[in-house]
Design a protein around this motif. Structure first.
Motif, mmCIF file in Angstrom:
data_model
loop_
_atom_site.group_PDB
_atom_site.id
_atom_site.type_symbol
_atom_site.label_atom_id
_atom_site.label_comp_id
_atom_site.label_asym_id
_atom_site.label_seq_id
_atom_site.Cartn_x
_atom_site.Cartn_y
_atom_site.Cartn_z
ATOM 1 N N LEU A 152 -2.155 -6.072 12.891
ATOM 2 C CA LEU A 152 -2.575 -5.484 11.477
ATOM 3 C C LEU A 152 -1.382 -4.797 10.629
ATOM 4 O O LEU A 152 -1.140 -5.133 9.673
ATOM 5 N N GLY A 153 -0.678 -3.826 11.315
ATOM 6 C CA GLY A 153 0.394 -3.322 10.981
ATOM 7 C C GLY A 153 1.504 -4.105 10.469
ATOM 8 O O GLY A 153 2.194 -4.054 9.358
ATOM 9 N N SER A 154 1.893 -4.923 11.324
ATOM 10 C CA SER A 154 2.829 -6.300 10.908
ATOM 11 C C SER A 154 2.529 -6.885 9.737
ATOM 12 O O SER A 154 3.161 -7.263 8.823
ATOM 13 N N LEU A 155 1.167 -7.235 9.524
ATOM 14 C CA LEU A 155 0.751 -7.975 8.614
ATOM 15 C C LEU A 155 0.635 -7.332 7.210
ATOM 16 O O LEU A 155 1.201 -7.911 6.021
ATOM 17 N N GLY B 55 12.110 1.150 9.240
ATOM 18 C CA GLY B 55 11.287 2.330 9.272
ATOM 19 C C GLY B 55 9.993 2.226 9.458
ATOM 20 O O GLY B 55 9.364 3.247 9.861
ATOM 21 N N SER B 56 9.261 1.229 9.111
ATOM 22 C CA SER B 56 7.941 0.969 9.623
ATOM 23 C C SER B 56 7.807 1.241 11.106
ATOM 24 O O SER B 56 6.651 1.665 11.483
ATOM 25 N N GLN B 57 8.402 0.616 11.757
ATOM 26 C CA GLN B 57 8.377 0.597 13.067
ATOM 27 C C GLN B 57 8.586 1.853 13.674
ATOM 28 O O GLN B 57 7.887 2.241 14.709
ATOM 29 N N PHE B 58 9.474 2.662 13.248
ATOM 30 C CA PHE B 58 9.970 3.879 13.568
ATOM 31 C C PHE B 58 8.549 4.692 13.523
ATOM 32 O O PHE B 58 8.165 5.568 14.434
ATOM 33 N N TRP C 122 2.899 0.571 6.944
ATOM 34 C CA TRP C 122 2.525 0.056 5.685
ATOM 35 C C TRP C 122 2.962 0.500 4.578
ATOM 36 O O TRP C 122 4.019 0.010 3.764
ATOM 37 N N LEU C 123 3.066 1.881 4.392
ATOM 38 C CA LEU C 123 3.532 2.782 3.205
ATOM 39 C C LEU C 123 4.951 2.594 3.162
ATOM 40 O O LEU C 123 5.637 2.627 2.285
ATOM 41 N N LEU C 124 5.686 2.768 4.553
ATOM 42 C CA LEU C 124 6.899 2.641 4.493
ATOM 43 C C LEU C 124 7.869 1.390 4.156
ATOM 44 O O LEU C 124 8.926 1.259 4.175
#
Lengths: 104, 228
Positions: free
Chosen positions: A9-12, B51-54, B76-78
């Protein structure tokens, strides 16, 4: 939520921004307020993550070897030291302090 | 023309290698966050935005499975800035229909910056694809290597890897603190997040801190008298 579903979900969700940018006309995002908030959002979330990663413990706020390590990281970033050097030296300081038993 | 192409290639390769180093730290830190190797690799292969992964593993490490919703929202926001890069890249790449799906995947800081710093549409396209490709390759290889290294270390706090995560965010944010507004937002956000940490579930303080960007960003920055 299951960890795998969260990852997908996060990846999407992250991908959706990239695709959205290719689909919408350039002027839709050209409002200065929109771009200002978007760039400040990055700053706000990263700053909040610095705070949480530095001070959050099992129960509330903890002061330990992470604090001097982050201060060192800020000094090195200010001196424009490369990313990987900052991360390694900050981790090294925290490891050293713990080895010496100064800050759990 | 040949030399210009050659320089696009070497810039792209250099940026890709540098990003790889950063990927090693991501993999090592992910190894300490209770994600397994497949989940960590899935983040680098599918989310593909540093950034999102971290942020995802940072929130997950402090709150575990209860914080997964907040981890997704933070990531998502990053990722929002990638949307702005895509807007910038769309006219340069000029793809239609389903052909937009692939460039969207590698529309990140590095590919966009290398592309727009080239002269002429051909080199701009070349820079985008080469940098996007190299970064994708090295980022994923480095994540794998970093995870193996981080896992081998075992006791993470003994080697300061918990501090490495915080230091990584400091390094990421520093270049963005170039305006008064950005510094103000950073100060408010860090204070809010730390103050709310004992009171709210893990991950939520980070999202609440994001409100500071909306409130401060709503208003146009006015240069103060005596500044600049």
């Amino acid at each position: 939520m299951n960890t795998w579903w969260a990852i997908l979900l996060g990846s999407l969700a992250v991908y959706s921004w990239k695709l959205l940018g290719f689909l919408i006309p350039e002027r839709a995002l050209s409002h200065p307020r929109v771009s200002r908030i978007a760039s400040l959002m990055t700053v706000a979330l990263l700053a909040a993550l610095v705070g949480v990663q530095t001070f959050a413990g099992k129960s509330g706020i903890v002061l330990d070897a992470r604090v001097p390590a982050v201060v060192l990281a800020a000094l090195l970033a200010w001196r424009k030291v490369p990313f990987i050097v900052i991360v390694v030296l900050a981790a090294g300081l925290a490891a050293l302090l713990r080895f010496l038993g100064w800050m759990a | 023309m040949r030399s210009a192409k050659g320089s696009v290639f070497s810039v792209s390769l250099g940026v890709g290698l540098a990003t790889g180093l950063y990927g090693i730290s991501f993999g090592a830190i992910a190894a300490t966050s209770h994600l397994d190797i497949w989940q960590t690799m899935a983040l680098s292969l599918l989310m593909f935005s540093g950034g999102s992964q971290f942020a995802f593993i940072g929130v997950f490490a402090t709150g575990g499975t209860a914080s997964l919703g907040a981890a997704v929202a933070s990531a998502w926001l990053l990722g929002v800035r990638n949307g702005f890069y895509a807007v910038r890249m769309a006219p340069i790449l000029n793809k239609v229909g389903l052909a937009k799906l692939i460039p969207a995947m590698v529309t990140i800081d590095e590919s966009t910056l290398v592309s727009i710093s080239q002269e002429g549409i051909k080199n701009q396209r070349l820079g985008f694809w080469l940098t996007g490709g190299f970064v994708y390759l090295f980022w994923n290889a480095a994540t794998l290597l970093g995870f193996i290294l981080g896992n081998a270390i075992g006791d993470v706090s003994k080697f300061g890897l918990d501090a490495a995560a915080a230091a990584a965010f400091v390094a990421l944010i520093w270049a963005r603190l170039d305006t008064f507004q950005a510094r103000l937002v950073a100060l408010i956000a860090i204070s809010l997040a730390v103050a709310l940490t004992p009171a709210l579930p893990a991950g939520i303080p980070v999202l609440v801190a994001g409100i500071s960007a909306v409130v401060i960003g709503w208003f146009e920055a006015r240069p103060k008298a005596g500044e600049r």
